[in-house]
Design a protein around this motif. Structure first.
Motif, PDB file in Angstrom:
ATOM      1  N   SER A   1       0.837  -1.208   0.000  1.00 11.06           N
ATOM      2  CA  SER A   1       0.000   0.000   0.000  1.00 11.06           C
ATOM      3  C   SER A   1       0.875   1.264   0.000  1.00 11.06           C
ATOM      4  O   SER A   1       0.545   2.244  -0.679  1.00 11.06           O
ATOM      5  N   ASN A   2       2.001   1.228   0.739  1.00  5.47           N
ATOM      6  CA  ASN A   2       2.911   2.380   0.714  1.00  5.47           C
ATOM      7  C   ASN A   2       3.521   2.568  -0.674  1.00  5.47           C
ATOM      8  O   ASN A   2       3.622   3.700  -1.166  1.00  5.47           O
ATOM      9  N   ALA A   3       3.939   1.471  -1.297  1.00  6.68           N
ATOM     10  CA  ALA A   3       4.536   1.558  -2.637  1.00  6.68           C
ATOM     11  C   ALA A   3       3.509   2.034  -3.650  1.00  6.68           C
ATOM     12  O   ALA A   3       3.837   2.822  -4.554  1.00  6.68           O
ATOM     13  N   THR A   4       2.275   1.600  -3.510  1.00  9.25           N
ATOM     14  CA  THR A   4       1.223   2.040  -4.423  1.00  9.25           C
ATOM     15  C   THR A   4       0.992   3.539  -4.298  1.00  9.25           C
ATOM     16  O   THR A   4       0.861   4.248  -5.305  1.00  9.25           O
ATOM     17  N   GLY A   5       0.956   4.026  -3.064  1.00 10.69           N
ATOM     18  CA  GLY A   5       0.771   5.462  -2.846  1.00 10.69           C
ATOM     19  C   GLY A   5       1.921   6.270  -3.434  1.00 10.69           C
ATOM     20  O   GLY A   5       1.705   7.296  -4.098  1.00 10.69           O
ATOM     21  N   ARG A   6       3.154   5.792  -3.209  1.00 11.49           N
ATOM     22  CA  ARG A   6       4.315   6.501  -3.759  1.00 11.49           C
ATOM     23  C   ARG A   6       4.301   6.488  -5.285  1.00 11.49           C
ATOM     24  O   ARG A   6       4.604   7.497  -5.929  1.00 11.49           O
ATOM     25  N   ALA A   7       3.990   5.339  -5.857  1.00  9.94           N
ATOM     26  CA  ALA A   7       3.958   5.235  -7.320  1.00  9.94           C
ATOM     27  C   ALA A   7       2.894   6.150  -7.901  1.00  9.94           C
ATOM     28  O   ALA A   7       3.104   6.791  -8.943  1.00  9.94           O
ATOM     29  N   SER A   8       1.771   6.251  -7.235  1.00 11.43           N
ATOM     30  CA  SER A   8       0.699   7.130  -7.704  1.00 11.43           C
ATOM     31  C   SER A   8       1.144   8.589  -7.661  1.00 11.43           C
ATOM     32  O   SER A   8       0.940   9.341  -8.627  1.00 11.43           O
ATOM     33  N   ARG A   9       1.762   8.989  -6.553  1.00 12.48           N
ATOM     34  CA  ARG A   9       2.246  10.385  -6.452  1.00 12.48           C
ATOM     35  C   ARG A   9       3.329  10.660  -7.495  1.00 12.48           C
ATOM     36  O   ARG A   9       3.345  11.724  -8.112  1.00 12.48           O
ATOM     37  N   THR A  10       4.232   9.696  -7.690  1.00 14.34           N
ATOM     38  CA  THR A  10       5.303   9.878  -8.677  1.00 14.34           C
ATOM     39  C   THR A  10       4.736   9.989 -10.076  1.00 14.34           C
ATOM     40  O   THR A  10       5.188  10.819 -10.883  1.00 14.34           O
ATOM     41  N   ALA A  11       3.746   9.157 -10.386  1.00 11.00           N
ATOM     42  CA  ALA A  11       3.138   9.216 -11.718  1.00 11.00           C
ATOM     43  C   ALA A  11       2.461  10.567 -11.948  1.00 11.00           C
ATOM     44  O   ALA A  11       2.569  11.150 -13.040  1.00 11.00           O
ATOM     45  N   ARG A  12       1.763  11.078 -10.927  1.00  7.77           N
ATOM     46  CA  ARG A  12       1.131  12.400 -11.056  1.00  7.77           C
ATOM     47  C   ARG A  12       2.172  13.489 -11.280  1.00  7.77           C
ATOM     48  O   ARG A  12       2.002  14.367 -12.132  1.00  7.77           O
ATOM     49  N   GLN A  13       3.277  13.422 -10.537  1.00  6.28           N
ATOM     50  CA  GLN A  13       4.321  14.431 -10.678  1.00  6.28           C
ATOM     51  C   GLN A  13       4.968  14.351 -12.056  1.00  6.28           C
ATOM     52  O   GLN A  13       5.211  15.382 -12.699  1.00  6.28           O
ATOM     53  N   LEU A  14       5.243  13.125 -12.528  1.00  2.00           N
ATOM     54  CA  LEU A  14       5.817  12.973 -13.865  1.00  2.00           C
ATOM     55  C   LEU A  14       4.871  13.493 -14.942  1.00  2.00           C
ATOM     56  O   LEU A  14       5.307  14.118 -15.916  1.00  2.00           O
ATOM     57  N   ARG A  15       3.581  13.235 -14.777  1.00  2.00           N
ATOM     58  CA  ARG A  15       2.612  13.746 -15.744  1.00  2.00           C
ATOM     59  C   ARG A  15       2.613  15.264 -15.790  1.00  2.00           C
ATOM     60  O   ARG A  15       2.595  15.870 -16.862  1.00  2.00           O
ATOM     61  N   SER A  16       2.652  15.869 -14.606  1.00  3.63           N
ATOM     62  CA  SER A  16       2.635  17.344 -14.582  1.00  3.63           C
ATOM     63  C   SER A  16       3.932  17.912 -15.174  1.00  3.63           C
ATOM     64  O   SER A  16       3.892  18.910 -15.909  1.00  3.63           O
ATOM     65  N   GLN A  17       5.071  17.290 -14.895  1.00  2.94           N
ATOM     66  CA  GLN A  17       6.325  17.768 -15.477  1.00  2.94           C
ATOM     67  C   GLN A  17       6.350  17.558 -16.990  1.00  2.94           C
ATOM     68  O   GLN A  17       6.817  18.424 -17.740  1.00  2.94           O
TER      69      GLN A  17
END
Length: 147
Positions: A82-98
């Motif tokens: 669950s922690n890895a899923t949350g981190r991956a989700s935040r990272t994906a959002r940040q990569l999308r915005s960049q």
């Protein structure tokens, strides 16, 4: 009464009474050894039951311990997932915005971006040539053919 029967069957010399006494002693020792053998068998059976009961208790405890370990490992794995899923989700959002901001920059300044990419490519080629030149000058097989 059995003693009376054996004594009436004996002859007058007295040897029959000695053998009858021996028979009685032998039968007593046989009865006592049979009784002690039965007692030993009973004790062995009780010990077997006790060992079986102890084995069951140990296997139950081992099962409970293993279940506890499994449950603990499953809980930890679930938390990590669950922690890895949350981190991956935040990272994906940040990569999308960049990526979105980079694509907007490229759309607004196409000449600048293409010039920067061309200069970067040229620098990469020059660095590659310099590294290749400084390493081994020429392979040995090249000299064999040109002598």
């Amino acid at each position: 009464m059995a003693d009376n029967d054996t004594s009436t069957q004996t002859s007058g010399n007295g040897k029959g009474t000695v053998s009858a006494a021996r028979n009685r002693g032998a039968s007593r020792s046989a009865r006592s050894s049979g009784a002690s053998e039965a007692a030993m068998k009973k004790q062995i059976a009780e010990l077997k039951r006790e060992v079986t009961r102890l084995n069951r208790m140990l296997s139950d405890q081992a099962e409970e311990t293993a279940h506890g370990w499994y449950q603990s490992a499953a809980d930890r794995a679930s938390n990590l997932y669950s922690n890895a899923t949350g981190r991956a989700s935040r990272t994906a959002r940040q990569l999308r915005s960049q990526a979105h901001s980079v694509s907007e920059t490229v759309q607004q300044n196409p000449g600048t971006i293409s010039t920067a990419v061309a200069i970067g490519g040229l620098l990469g080629v020059l660095i590659g040539l310099a590294i290749a030149r400084n390493s081994q000058p020429e392979p040995d097989w090249f000299h064999r053919w040109h002598r």
